[in-house]
Motif scaffolding. Structure first.
Motif, PDB file in Angstrom:
ATOM      1  N   VAL A   1       0.768  -1.193   0.129  1.00 33.63           N
ATOM      2  CA  VAL A   1       0.190   0.019  -0.034  1.00 33.63           C
ATOM      3  C   VAL A   1       0.922   1.223   0.064  1.00 33.63           C
ATOM      4  CG1 VAL A   1      -1.701   1.305   1.237  1.00 33.63           C
ATOM      5  CG2 VAL A   1      -1.974  -1.267   1.105  1.00 33.63           C
ATOM      6  N   GLU A   2       1.806   1.266   0.808  1.00 26.61           N
ATOM      7  CA  GLU A   2       3.154   2.424   0.942  1.00 26.61           C
ATOM      8  C   GLU A   2       3.428   2.760  -0.471  1.00 26.61           C
ATOM      9  OE1 GLU A   2       5.533   1.638   4.017  1.00 26.61           O
ATOM     10  OE2 GLU A   2       4.036   2.058   5.538  1.00 26.61           O
ATOM     11  N   GLU A   3       3.752   1.499  -1.295  1.00 30.99           N
ATOM     12  CA  GLU A   3       4.321   1.584  -2.491  1.00 30.99           C
ATOM     13  C   GLU A   3       3.404   2.018  -3.520  1.00 30.99           C
ATOM     14  OE1 GLU A   3       5.426  -2.334  -3.640  1.00 30.99           O
ATOM     15  OE2 GLU A   3       7.074  -2.351  -1.856  1.00 30.99           O
ATOM     16  N   TRP A   4       2.126   1.763  -3.499  1.00 28.03           N
ATOM     17  CA  TRP A   4       0.789   2.287  -4.435  1.00 28.03           C
ATOM     18  C   TRP A   4       0.468   3.706  -4.207  1.00 28.03           C
ATOM     19  CZ3 TRP A   4      -1.939  -2.865  -3.106  1.00 28.03           C
ATOM     20  CH2 TRP A   4      -1.490  -3.874  -3.827  1.00 28.03           C
ATOM     21  N   LEU A   5       0.620   4.075  -3.001  1.00 27.67           N
ATOM     22  CA  LEU A   5      -0.092   5.438  -2.794  1.00 27.67           C
ATOM     23  C   LEU A   5       0.628   6.500  -3.560  1.00 27.67           C
ATOM     24  CD1 LEU A   5      -0.513   5.369   1.034  1.00 27.67           C
ATOM     25  CD2 LEU A   5      -2.460   5.810  -0.500  1.00 27.67           C
ATOM     26  N   PRO A   6       1.904   6.632  -3.866  1.00 24.77           N
ATOM     27  CA  PRO A   6       2.358   7.713  -4.466  1.00 24.77           C
ATOM     28  C   PRO A   6       2.310   7.402  -6.252  1.00 24.77           C
ATOM     29  CG  PRO A   6       4.252   6.207  -3.667  1.00 24.77           C
ATOM     30  CD  PRO A   6       3.030   5.660  -2.929  1.00 24.77           C
ATOM     31  N   LEU A   7       1.976   6.260  -6.381  1.00 27.31           N
ATOM     32  CA  LEU A   7       1.883   5.619  -7.908  1.00 27.31           C
ATOM     33  C   LEU A   7       0.297   5.947  -8.445  1.00 27.31           C
ATOM     34  CD1 LEU A   7       4.017   2.584  -7.923  1.00 27.31           C
ATOM     35  CD2 LEU A   7       4.655   4.708  -8.407  1.00 27.31           C
ATOM     36  N   PHE A   8      -0.648   5.736  -7.741  1.00 24.36           N
ATOM     37  CA  PHE A   8      -1.898   5.966  -8.155  1.00 24.36           C
ATOM     38  C   PHE A   8      -2.578   7.367  -7.683  1.00 24.36           C
ATOM     39  CE2 PHE A   8      -0.954   1.567  -8.519  1.00 24.36           C
ATOM     40  CZ  PHE A   8      -1.250   1.293  -9.941  1.00 24.36           C
ATOM     41  N   ASP A   9      -3.562   7.900  -8.052  1.00 24.03           N
ATOM     42  CA  ASP A   9      -4.444   8.715  -7.399  1.00 24.03           C
ATOM     43  C   ASP A   9      -5.301   7.940  -6.439  1.00 24.03           C
ATOM     44  OD1 ASP A   9      -3.553  10.924  -8.946  1.00 24.03           O
ATOM     45  OD2 ASP A   9      -5.144  10.530 -10.350  1.00 24.03           O
ATOM     46  N   THR A  10      -5.648   8.803  -5.377  1.00 25.58           N
ATOM     47  CA  THR A  10      -6.487   7.990  -4.207  1.00 25.58           C
ATOM     48  C   THR A  10      -7.722   9.041  -4.265  1.00 25.58           C
ATOM     49  OG1 THR A  10      -5.095   9.065  -2.558  1.00 25.58           O
ATOM     50  CG2 THR A  10      -4.787   6.863  -3.500  1.00 25.58           C
ATOM     51  N   ALA A  11      -8.860   8.275  -3.850  1.00 29.10           N
ATOM     52  CA  ALA A  11      -9.986   9.232  -3.552  1.00 29.10           C
ATOM     53  C   ALA A  11     -10.632   8.937  -2.081  1.00 29.10           C
ATOM     54  CB  ALA A  11     -11.203   8.892  -4.693  1.00 29.10           C
ATOM     55  N   VAL A  12     -10.990   9.735  -1.322  1.00 27.21           N
ATOM     56  CA  VAL A  12     -11.399   9.617   0.140  1.00 27.21           C
ATOM     57  C   VAL A  12     -12.984   9.544  -0.193  1.00 27.21           C
ATOM     58  CG1 VAL A  12      -9.492  10.881   0.999  1.00 27.21           C
ATOM     59  CG2 VAL A  12     -11.420  12.118   0.504  1.00 27.21           C
ATOM     60  N   THR A  13     -13.444   8.975   1.008  1.00 20.66           N
ATOM     61  CA  THR A  13     -14.922   8.779   1.014  1.00 20.66           C
ATOM     62  C   THR A  13     -15.352  10.210   1.884  1.00 20.66           C
ATOM     63  OG1 THR A  13     -14.646   6.473   1.178  1.00 20.66           O
ATOM     64  CG2 THR A  13     -16.806   7.454   1.866  1.00 20.66           C
ATOM     65  N   ASP A  14     -16.347  10.718   1.453  1.00 22.80           N
ATOM     66  CA  ASP A  14     -17.079  11.997   2.117  1.00 22.80           C
ATOM     67  C   ASP A  14     -18.471  11.503   2.571  1.00 22.80           C
ATOM     68  OD1 ASP A  14     -18.704  12.546  -0.205  1.00 22.80           O
ATOM     69  OD2 ASP A  14     -17.304  14.082  -0.829  1.00 22.80           O
ATOM     70  N   ALA A  15     -19.107  12.133   3.448  1.00 24.30           N
ATOM     71  CA  ALA A  15     -20.476  12.134   3.972  1.00 24.30           C
ATOM     72  C   ALA A  15     -21.386  11.865   2.664  1.00 24.30           C
ATOM     73  CB  ALA A  15     -21.025  13.164   4.651  1.00 24.30           C
ATOM     74  N   ALA A  16     -21.218  12.618   1.605  1.00 20.37           N
ATOM     75  CA  ALA A  16     -22.357  12.503   0.467  1.00 20.37           C
ATOM     76  C   ALA A  16     -22.104  10.993  -0.159  1.00 20.37           C
ATOM     77  CB  ALA A  16     -22.071  13.698  -0.603  1.00 20.37           C
ATOM     78  N   ASP A  17     -20.976  10.534  -0.350  1.00 19.39           N
ATOM     79  CA  ASP A  17     -20.757   9.295  -0.897  1.00 19.39           C
ATOM     80  C   ASP A  17     -21.557   8.307  -0.344  1.00 19.39           C
ATOM     81  OD1 ASP A  17     -18.902  10.329  -2.740  1.00 19.39           O
ATOM     82  OD2 ASP A  17     -17.145  10.102  -1.378  1.00 19.39           O
ATOM     83  N   LEU A  18     -21.472   8.140   1.318  1.00 14.16           N
ATOM     84  CA  LEU A  18     -22.104   7.206   1.900  1.00 14.16           C
ATOM     85  C   LEU A  18     -23.822   7.214   1.580  1.00 14.16           C
ATOM     86  CD1 LEU A  18     -20.713   7.650   5.532  1.00 14.16           C
ATOM     87  CD2 LEU A  18     -20.224   5.757   3.902  1.00 14.16           C
ATOM     88  N   LEU A  19     -24.349   8.466   1.386  1.00 15.68           N
ATOM     89  CA  LEU A  19     -25.712   8.505   1.156  1.00 15.68           C
ATOM     90  C   LEU A  19     -26.069   7.729  -0.416  1.00 15.68           C
ATOM     91  CD1 LEU A  19     -26.623  11.686   2.937  1.00 15.68           C
ATOM     92  CD2 LEU A  19     -26.852   9.384   3.732  1.00 15.68           C
ATOM     93  N   GLU A  20     -25.123   8.400  -1.296  1.00 15.99           N
ATOM     94  CA  GLU A  20     -25.190   8.103  -2.571  1.00 15.99           C
ATOM     95  C   GLU A  20     -25.221   6.639  -2.870  1.00 15.99           C
ATOM     96  OE1 GLU A  20     -25.793   8.249  -6.827  1.00 15.99           O
ATOM     97  OE2 GLU A  20     -26.494   9.368  -5.049  1.00 15.99           O
ATOM     98  N   ALA A  21     -24.014   6.012  -2.021  1.00 17.97           N
ATOM     99  CA  ALA A  21     -23.922   4.592  -2.035  1.00 17.97           C
ATOM    100  C   ALA A  21     -25.112   3.725  -1.664  1.00 17.97           C
ATOM    101  CB  ALA A  21     -22.699   4.163  -1.167  1.00 17.97           C
ATOM    102  N   ALA A  22     -25.727   4.444  -0.718  1.00 15.59           N
ATOM    103  CA  ALA A  22     -26.990   3.589  -0.197  1.00 15.59           C
ATOM    104  C   ALA A  22     -27.987   3.597  -1.265  1.00 15.59           C
ATOM    105  CB  ALA A  22     -27.521   4.220   1.189  1.00 15.59           C
ATOM    106  N   ARG A  23     -28.118   4.586  -2.154  1.00 14.95           N
ATOM    107  CA  ARG A  23     -29.062   4.846  -3.249  1.00 14.95           C
ATOM    108  C   ARG A  23     -28.764   3.632  -4.168  1.00 14.95           C
ATOM    109  NH1 ARG A  23     -29.512   6.369  -7.927  1.00 14.95           N
ATOM    110  NH2 ARG A  23     -27.706   7.181  -8.109  1.00 14.95           N
ATOM    111  N   VAL A  24     -27.306   4.016  -4.629  1.00 14.32           N
ATOM    112  CA  VAL A  24     -27.031   3.045  -5.632  1.00 14.32           C
ATOM    113  C   VAL A  24     -26.962   1.213  -5.239  1.00 14.32           C
ATOM    114  CG1 VAL A  24     -24.656   2.311  -6.998  1.00 14.32           C
ATOM    115  CG2 VAL A  24     -25.269   4.709  -6.504  1.00 14.32           C
ATOM    116  N   SER A  25     -26.679   1.142  -4.119  1.00 10.42           N
ATOM    117  CA  SER A  25     -26.810  -0.115  -3.627  1.00 10.42           C
ATOM    118  C   SER A  25     -28.236  -0.925  -3.883  1.00 10.42           C
ATOM    119  CB  SER A  25     -26.451  -0.221  -2.150  1.00 10.42           C
ATOM    120  OG  SER A  25     -26.483  -1.431  -1.543  1.00 10.42           O
ATOM    121  N   ARG A  26     -29.071   0.080  -3.290  1.00 12.62           N
ATOM    122  CA  ARG A  26     -30.593  -0.064  -3.409  1.00 12.62           C
ATOM    123  C   ARG A  26     -30.978  -0.233  -5.026  1.00 12.62           C
ATOM    124  NH1 ARG A  26     -32.461   3.505  -0.534  1.00 12.62           N
ATOM    125  NH2 ARG A  26     -33.274   5.003  -2.318  1.00 12.62           N
TER     126      ARG A  26
END
Length: 149
Positions: free
Chosen positions: A65-90
């Motif tokens: 993971v330490e090797e991959w972190l500088p090699l790839f973009d990463t994206a964090v989860t925010d509160a809106a993602d949780l709510l959208e994921a609940a909708r997408v899951s359903r």
């Protein structure tokens, strides 16, 4: 942009034997040629799977993971993602954490998610799921990730 699901990382570091190991390792090498993203959710799941299933030593998993972190973009989860994921899951009838990965990847600009776990070809918003281990997807995968020469 391409996003990765946990299973690609797991196969890439798994000891040989399974033909998906070589395929996933080659995919990881080729992704350095394009814009790729690994949601932090995926990296967390990778660490959990590596430890729980003892695929590789947990210290080695952390080093990866330490090797991959500088090699790839990463994206964090925010509160809106949780709510959208609940909708997408359903609406898509997929597991919540898979929906969360799709939500984060799509919000981050990914157009394809490489995953073996989510239905191949499924479209969620502007994100298309592509199973890189499905032989019928090889041409499409090659078009997305230019082969090494």
């Amino acid at each position: 942009m391409i996003a990765l699901d946990t299973n690609i990382l797991v196969y890439a570091v798994s000891p040989g034997g399974d033909p998906r190991h070589a395929q996933a390792a080659a995919i990881m090498e080729r992704l350095f040629l394009v814009s790729a993203i690994i949601p932090l959710q995926v990296l967390g799941e990778f660490l959990n799977v590596a430890q729980r299933k003892t695929i590789i030593d947990s210290d080695i998993a952390r080093q990866r993971v330490e090797e991959w972190l500088p090699l790839f973009d990463t994206a964090v989860t925010d509160a809106a993602d949780l709510l959208e994921a609940a909708r997408v899951s359903r609406s898509s009838k997929i597991q919540f954490f898979d929906a969360l990965i799709c939500t984060i990847a799509g919000r981050s600009g990914a157009r394809h998610l490489l995953s073996e776990d989510i239905q191949d070809g499924m479209v969620i918003g502007t994100l298309t799921i592509l199973n890189p281990f499905n032989p019928t997807n090889q041409d499409r995968l090659d078009a997305l990730i230019k082969p090494l020469r």
